[in-house]
Every structure is written in C-alpha cells, then in structure tokens.
Design a protein around this motif. Sequence first.
Motif, PDB file in Angstrom:
ATOM      1  N   GLU A   1     -37.024  -0.614  16.364  1.00  0.00           N
ATOM      2  CA  GLU A   1     -37.768  -1.085  17.519  1.00  0.00           C
ATOM      3  C   GLU A   1     -37.518  -0.109  18.660  1.00  0.00           C
ATOM      4  O   GLU A   1     -36.394   0.339  18.859  1.00  0.00           O
ATOM      5  CB  GLU A   1     -37.267  -2.483  17.905  1.00  0.00           C
TER       6      GLU A   1
ATOM      7  N   ARG B   1     -37.817   0.088  22.604  1.00  0.00           N
ATOM      8  CA  ARG B   1     -38.068  -0.659  23.840  1.00  0.00           C
ATOM      9  C   ARG B   1     -38.084   0.289  25.035  1.00  0.00           C
ATOM     10  O   ARG B   1     -37.275   1.205  25.122  1.00  0.00           O
ATOM     11  CB  ARG B   1     -36.972  -1.708  24.070  1.00  0.00           C
TER      12      ARG B   1
ATOM     13  N   GLY C   1     -41.296  -1.858  10.600  1.00  0.00           N
ATOM     14  CA  GLY C   1     -40.468  -2.920  11.168  1.00  0.00           C
ATOM     15  C   GLY C   1     -38.980  -2.743  10.965  1.00  0.00           C
ATOM     16  O   GLY C   1     -38.228  -3.719  10.951  1.00  0.00           O
TER      17      GLY C   1
ATOM     18  N   LEU D   1     -32.217  -0.924  15.696  1.00  0.00           N
ATOM     19  CA  LEU D   1     -32.576  -1.352  14.343  1.00  0.00           C
ATOM     20  C   LEU D   1     -32.914  -2.833  14.374  1.00  0.00           C
ATOM     21  O   LEU D   1     -32.231  -3.620  15.037  1.00  0.00           O
ATOM     22  CB  LEU D   1     -31.394  -1.129  13.384  1.00  0.00           C
ATOM     23  N   THR D   2     -33.966  -3.202  13.661  1.00  0.00           N
ATOM     24  CA  THR D   2     -34.252  -4.629  13.461  1.00  0.00           C
ATOM     25  C   THR D   2     -33.300  -5.143  12.386  1.00  0.00           C
ATOM     26  O   THR D   2     -32.510  -4.387  11.826  1.00  0.00           O
ATOM     27  CB  THR D   2     -35.701  -4.821  12.980  1.00  0.00           C
ATOM     28  N   ASP D   3     -33.385  -6.426  12.086  1.00  0.00           N
ATOM     29  CA  ASP D   3     -32.535  -6.977  11.029  1.00  0.00           C
ATOM     30  C   ASP D   3     -32.797  -6.265   9.708  1.00  0.00           C
ATOM     31  O   ASP D   3     -31.872  -5.897   8.980  1.00  0.00           O
ATOM     32  CB  ASP D   3     -32.793  -8.482  10.873  1.00  0.00           C
ATOM     33  N   THR D   4     -34.089  -6.056   9.433  1.00  0.00           N
ATOM     34  CA  THR D   4     -34.459  -5.344   8.203  1.00  0.00           C
ATOM     35  C   THR D   4     -33.894  -3.930   8.207  1.00  0.00           C
ATOM     36  O   THR D   4     -33.402  -3.441   7.193  1.00  0.00           O
ATOM     37  CB  THR D   4     -35.995  -5.252   8.085  1.00  0.00           C
TER      38      THR D   4
ATOM     39  N   GLN E   1     -31.271  -2.861   9.820  1.00  0.00           N
ATOM     40  CA  GLN E   1     -29.814  -2.924   9.638  1.00  0.00           C
ATOM     41  C   GLN E   1     -29.460  -3.126   8.173  1.00  0.00           C
ATOM     42  O   GLN E   1     -28.462  -2.586   7.689  1.00  0.00           O
ATOM     43  CB  GLN E   1     -29.232  -4.071  10.470  1.00  0.00           C
TER      44      GLN E   1
ATOM     45  N   HIS F   1     -26.365   2.346  19.613  1.00  0.00           N
ATOM     46  CA  HIS F   1     -27.366   1.348  19.978  1.00  0.00           C
ATOM     47  C   HIS F   1     -28.036   1.718  21.293  1.00  0.00           C
ATOM     48  O   HIS F   1     -27.381   2.194  22.209  1.00  0.00           O
ATOM     49  CB  HIS F   1     -26.703  -0.027  20.099  1.00  0.00           C
TER      50      HIS F   1
ATOM     51  N   ILE G   1     -40.836   2.445  12.589  1.00  0.00           N
ATOM     52  CA  ILE G   1     -41.303   1.418  13.526  1.00  0.00           C
ATOM     53  C   ILE G   1     -42.442   0.618  12.896  1.00  0.00           C
ATOM     54  O   ILE G   1     -42.457  -0.611  12.954  1.00  0.00           O
ATOM     55  CB  ILE G   1     -41.751   2.065  14.862  1.00  0.00           C
TER      56      ILE G   1
ATOM     57  N   ASN H   1     -28.242   3.268  14.408  1.00  0.00           N
ATOM     58  CA  ASN H   1     -27.257   2.211  14.187  1.00  0.00           C
ATOM     59  C   ASN H   1     -25.947   2.516  14.914  1.00  0.00           C
ATOM     60  O   ASN H   1     -25.327   1.617  15.499  1.00  0.00           O
ATOM     61  CB  ASN H   1     -26.992   2.051  12.694  1.00  0.00           C
TER      62      ASN H   1
END
Lengths: 168, 168
Positions: free
Chosen positions: B96, B98, B93, B111-114, B116, B64, B90, B61
């Motif tokens: 992520e 990349r 979920g 971090l995904t929304d979840t 975060q 980034h 991961i 977080n």
Amino acid sequence: MVQTGPNPSSGENLLFLTDEQLRKGIEAMFFAYRGFTADPDRILEEYGYGRAHHRALHFINRSHATTVNNLLATLGVTKQSLNRVLRGLIADGLVEARVGRTDRRERNLFLTDTGQELERQLAEAQRVRMRAAYRAAGPQAVAGFRQVLEAMMDDDIRNTYQSLRDGR
Amino acid sequence: MVQTGPNPSSGENLLFLTDEQLRKGIEAMFFAYRGFTADPDRILEEYGYGRAHHRALHFINRSHATTVNNLLATLGVTKQSLNRVLRGLIADGLVEARVGRTDRRERNLFLTDTGQELERQLAEAQRVRMRAAYRAAGPQAVAGFRQVLEAMMDDDIRNTYQSLRDGR
DNA sequence: AATGTTACGTCAGCCTTGTTGACATTCCAA
DNA sequence: TTGGAATGTCAACAAGGCTGACGTAACATT
C-alpha cells in the motif's frame, strides 16, 4: 519465529541463530554481492560485455580445455544462454573452441591471449576488493567467511566448487 | 600476481591473501549466492514474481513507511525499474502506498496483510538455509562471515547496511 | 549396418529486470 | 510566484535468463 530470545541448547549459546542474526547475514549477502560485482561490471561495460561474459571467461580460464557441457553445469544456465555469450567471445577473438581429440563432438574451450588479458584485468579488479576485505577482516574471519559460504551452497554445486577449490 | 608465495609482513603470516585464496573466496561468493537465492526464487515463481519483488517486499517490511526515494537508494535501481515492480505489488494488494503526512509528495510504503504473508514465507525459506549454514559453520565462523561481507561493500552501501543492522 | 544417444549449434519467441529520455503532476520553500 | 524536488508514467531498448524445436555430426549399442 524460531529463535526469539536466548536459547541454550546442548549447553551451547545459540544466540547467533536468532532470526535477527540471520536477517543481518541475509542483508549482508545482498549488499556485499553488489560490491563483489561492481568493479568487474565497470570494466565489462567498456568492452560492451556483461556479467555472463565475465563468468564464462573466468571458468574457461580456470578449467583449460573444458567442454561446453561442463561449463553449462558450472554456470547453471541453458546452452542457448551460454551459446549467445560464447558466440560473442569467439567472434571477438577472446575464446577459441577446438574440436575434441578423443570425442570429436565435444568442443574444448580456451582463452586466446586477448581473452587471457581481459580475464586478468577483471580478476585483478575483483581481487583488489577481496584483498582489502580479507586484510580488514583478518585470517580467522576469512576462514569463517569461506565456511559459511560453502555451507550455503546447493549440494551438487558444492561438489563443483570443491573440485575447483582443490585444483581439479 | 601480487602474492605468489609465503609472504611474511609485519611479522605476520599473510598466506590468506594469496591470489589462490582470493580466488577461492571469489568462487565461493559466486556459488553461494546461487544457493542464497534459490529457495525464494522457487516460491516467487509460483506467484509470478521475480527477485526484484522479493527485494522490494523485504525492505518495505524492514523499514515501515519508507519512501520511494529511500527504497531506490537501498535497492540501487532506477525509479522506473522499481516503479514497475511496485505497481504490480500494489495492484495485487501486497503493498500500500499512502500519501505522506508531513510531505504530501512522498509516498509511504506498507505491506498489507497479504504482503506480510508472502514476505514471511520468502524470509523463512531463506532463513532455513542460512540457519543450516550458520549451524554447520558455528558462531565464530558466522562472525567472520559477516566481517568479510561488510568489508566488501561499497562505502555508502555499508552505511545503509549498518543503519538497518543496528535497528534504524 | 541400423538405430539410438550425446554434444553442440541455432532459430524463434518470451520474460524479467535493468537502462535512458521525456514529460506531467504535485507540492514545498524561497 | 516561481524554482526545484518527489513522484509517476510512457516509450524504447538491452542483457540475459528461459522453453521448444530442429539439425548435424559423432559416438555407442545392438
């Protein structure tokens, strides 16, 4: 977010309470604790011990003739977990467990000479770093350091700490 | 023993450097760190995670698109240890990974929304305690707290900390 | 004297989180 | 093309937490 900008309250500047400032403190705690344990960890490894052994040695040394139950409360672990560690230390002749005088169910714990020797070695290694940090930061910073740490403890642990701090 | 009594040096009072004072700081660190981790630990347990997951979430977080190698250095663990944790996050979920743009061997972590959401929940729990401690101790104490912690870190870690502290 | 409680030890099993070692893949760079 | 770097993954292991269950001795209470 709780504090995202300057926030005068009760006529005081509470800039030090912003999330940013809190985050710095949180990360400082994380990184500093690594340093805090680094030197004893190296010594312990030589003897095939771990941090749990260090903690046991430290508090047995601090509180002579303490009981197992007492130590459990201080360390905040289960008796099974502590017992595993104590068994090793007793087997290796670093700790002695004498049957209690007044209550023979209790075991009074002591460090043997060998135990005291290792404890001193670990403590001195940790003190070297603390001493350097204290010296670098100065007496006023040290006072603040201790104040914040104390305020961070759980209430019951703070009592334990204060008893130890004030010499039992 | 290094300092067993009053010890004027360079005309200063170095009472704060006695073994007694150092011991109090050492024990304060130990007990305070328990409090420091207590609240996040409770939340993590609900989700079936541990402290290692918290640390990963926190630094992903904070930085980034950081790489795995970068995170390894910050956390001070092996890639195998981190990988186990990352795999879980991961799979669930929360994180992520990349493929890097400039260097396709690297993985940029997000971090995904979840993810975060959980990070925020953990951070806020930890901030609540820190905020209370900061408030109780006051701004000057907080400054000292941070100074001592910083002086306690290993040199390389202090660089990492300072980079993060100053906003990358 | 009987019963309950406390202190302690121990066995068994489980989990997280750290470690090492080995190996495969991918891809940048010389 | 080849070496090395970055990453992932498998296996095995260890420390040190945890829970649950059981046993024993000693103290406390009724």
